[in-house]
Design an enzyme around this catalytic site. Structure first.
Site, short mmCIF file in Angstrom:
data_model
loop_
_atom_site.label_atom_id
_atom_site.label_comp_id
_atom_site.label_asym_id
_atom_site.label_seq_id
_atom_site.Cartn_x
_atom_site.Cartn_y
_atom_site.Cartn_z
CB SER A 69 42.47 39.67 34.60
OG SER A 69 42.85 41.61 35.22
CG ASP A 115 35.89 45.35 36.10
OD1 ASP A 115 36.72 45.41 35.94
OD2 ASP A 115 36.05 42.84 36.42
CG HIS A 162 39.02 43.93 34.80
ND1 HIS A 162 38.62 43.31 35.98
CD2 HIS A 162 40.66 43.18 34.91
CE1 HIS A 162 39.35 42.13 36.50
NE2 HIS A 162 40.85 42.24 36.25
#
Ligand SMILES: *[C@@H]1O[C@H](CO)[C@@H](O)[C@H](O)[C@H]1NC(C)=O
Ligand SMILES: *[C@@H]1O[C@H](CO)[C@@H](O)[C@H](O)[C@H]1NC(C)=O
Ligand SMILES: *[C@@H]1O[C@H](CO)[C@@H](O)[C@H](O)[C@H]1NC(C)=O
Length: 363
Positions: free
Chosen positions: A42, A325, A328
């Protein structure tokens, strides 16, 4: 999902010089290399997970709040580190996610990054579908075959692919969504942290050799950041009075300490290959005198899995946060990560090459 850059970026001091640097890059014409292929999780996913059945996707607000158009699937407020590396290499358009890339676009590279993906097949499965590193390599093999068809000269394509940059950013989910998720995975009961790191590195070695065998010669491999310093892991495990979850950082360090010698081995085994190690621990260590931004996420409302709550309001001053978040980095942190891997600031940042040097190596 995945990860982290660890603590405290020297953000504020670097920003001004970086902006100047970017302006120079963006105005130059030809990219420094013909193509850029991106493998990872991600941290670099730019939409590959959008059509998968998984919780690990970020194609909803407030992700992308600072992106030119709309939420794209990037796990941050704006650009991710792969987007910045592409810019620094002189690409003027984004490297496309695998499902979107047209024939015209694949010759400039493809982004295979997939949230929740790992070195091991099963890592991240608790969140749903994901494209593991092995599956990303299968996709790359089909892309290489397509490029050969398009270019109609296998000698030419082989030489072309050798001049490209390949980045690989994997392993965070083998810890976050496997080893340190003991209710869903048995790995922490079967292996000591050292045995687990050895297992991962053994698998990673085979995968990186496969990438070489698919024609890659300029390969930058990212070490793991300090996962124990991510807001999610701190909230989950507590820190015992330390700034971070030490048991997680120690496990990750075992992985990094084995990854560096793997890169040395690959450079020895493949005379015409150039592999380099990007040391995220070094890159995320603050320069002397840097202001330490807060270690809390910009999204104050998080889902139980650490992602922002859909349609929640993010912090207004996003350039002052490291974390968007629970895992990330914000765009501004991604920019620092990318710029120091592209052009090292400390001699520890990259070894033996930074990405700008990798691009210049003549094949
Ligand atoms: C990829 O394609 C899908 C479906 O056509 C589209 O919704 C999405 O915006 C595209 N993503 C990018 C990054 O172009
Ligand atoms: C194929 O590519 C090679 C390397 O660029 C070139 O030397 C050769 O002339 C090309 N062959 C044909 C038939 O165009
Ligand atoms: C990464 O950099 C740190 C210094 O910030 C250093 O302590 C560590 O040994 C380096 N890791 C590797 C694998 O070279």
């Amino acid at each position: 999902m995945a990860s982290n850059l660890g603590l405290l970026f020297p953000l504020l001091l670097q920003l001004a010089t970086l902006m100047q640097f970017l302006t120079v890059i963006v105005t130059s014409q030809q990219p420094q290399v013909p193509c850029f292929f991106i493998f990872g999780d991600s941290l670099v996913d730019n939409g590959n997970n959008n059509r998968l059945v998984t919780q690990a996707k970020a194609n909803y607000s407030p992700y992308g709040v600072d992106f030119p158009q709309i939420p794209t699937g990037r796990f941050t407020n704006g650009l991710n580190s792969a987007d910045y590396i592409a810019q620094f290499l002189g690409f003027t358009t984004f490297i496309q996610p695998y499902p979107n890339a047209t024939n015209e676009e694949i010759v400039r590279g493809v982004n295979y990054g997939s949230g929740a993906a790992g070195i091991l097949e099963e890592s991240g499965s608790r969140l749903g579908d994901r494209i593991s590193l092995s599956q990303q390599l299968v996709r790359h093999a089909t892309i290489v075959a397509r490029i050969k068809l398009l270019q109609r000269n296998i000698t030419f394509t082989n030489e072309y692919l050798k001049r490209c940059i390949y980045t690989v950013n994997m392993g965070s989910n083998d810890y976050i969504n496997n080893y340190f998720m003991p209710n869903d995975y048995t790995s922490s009961r079967i292996y000591t942290p050292d045995q687990y790191a050895t297992l991962l590195i053994r698998r990673y070695s085979l995968q990186l050799r496969t990438l070489y065998n698919l024609g890659a010669r300029k390969i930058a491999v990212f070490g793991l950041g300090l996962i124990g310093c991510t807001p999610y892991e701190i909230a989950m495990f507590g820190t015992n009075g330390q700034p971070c979850v030490e048991s997680i950082n120690n496990a990750v360090k075992l992985f990094n300490d084995k990854l560096k010698p793997l890169i040395d081995d690959l450079n020895n085994d493949f005379i015409d290959g150039s592999f380099t190690y990007i040391n995220i621990t070094s890159i995320s260590t603050p320069q002397e005198g840097a202001v330490a931004p807060p270690n809390v996420p910009c999204c104050s409302q998080l889902r139980p899995d650490g992602q922002c709550v859909p349609n929640s309001t993010p912090c207004p001053n996003r350039d002052l946060f490291i974390w968007f978040d629970g895992f990330h980095p914000t765009e501004v942190a991604n920019r620092v990560l990318a710029s120091r891997s592209y052009k090292e600031v400390s001699p520890m940042d990259t070894d033996p090459y930074d990405i700008s040097q990798l691009a210049q190596i003549s094949i």
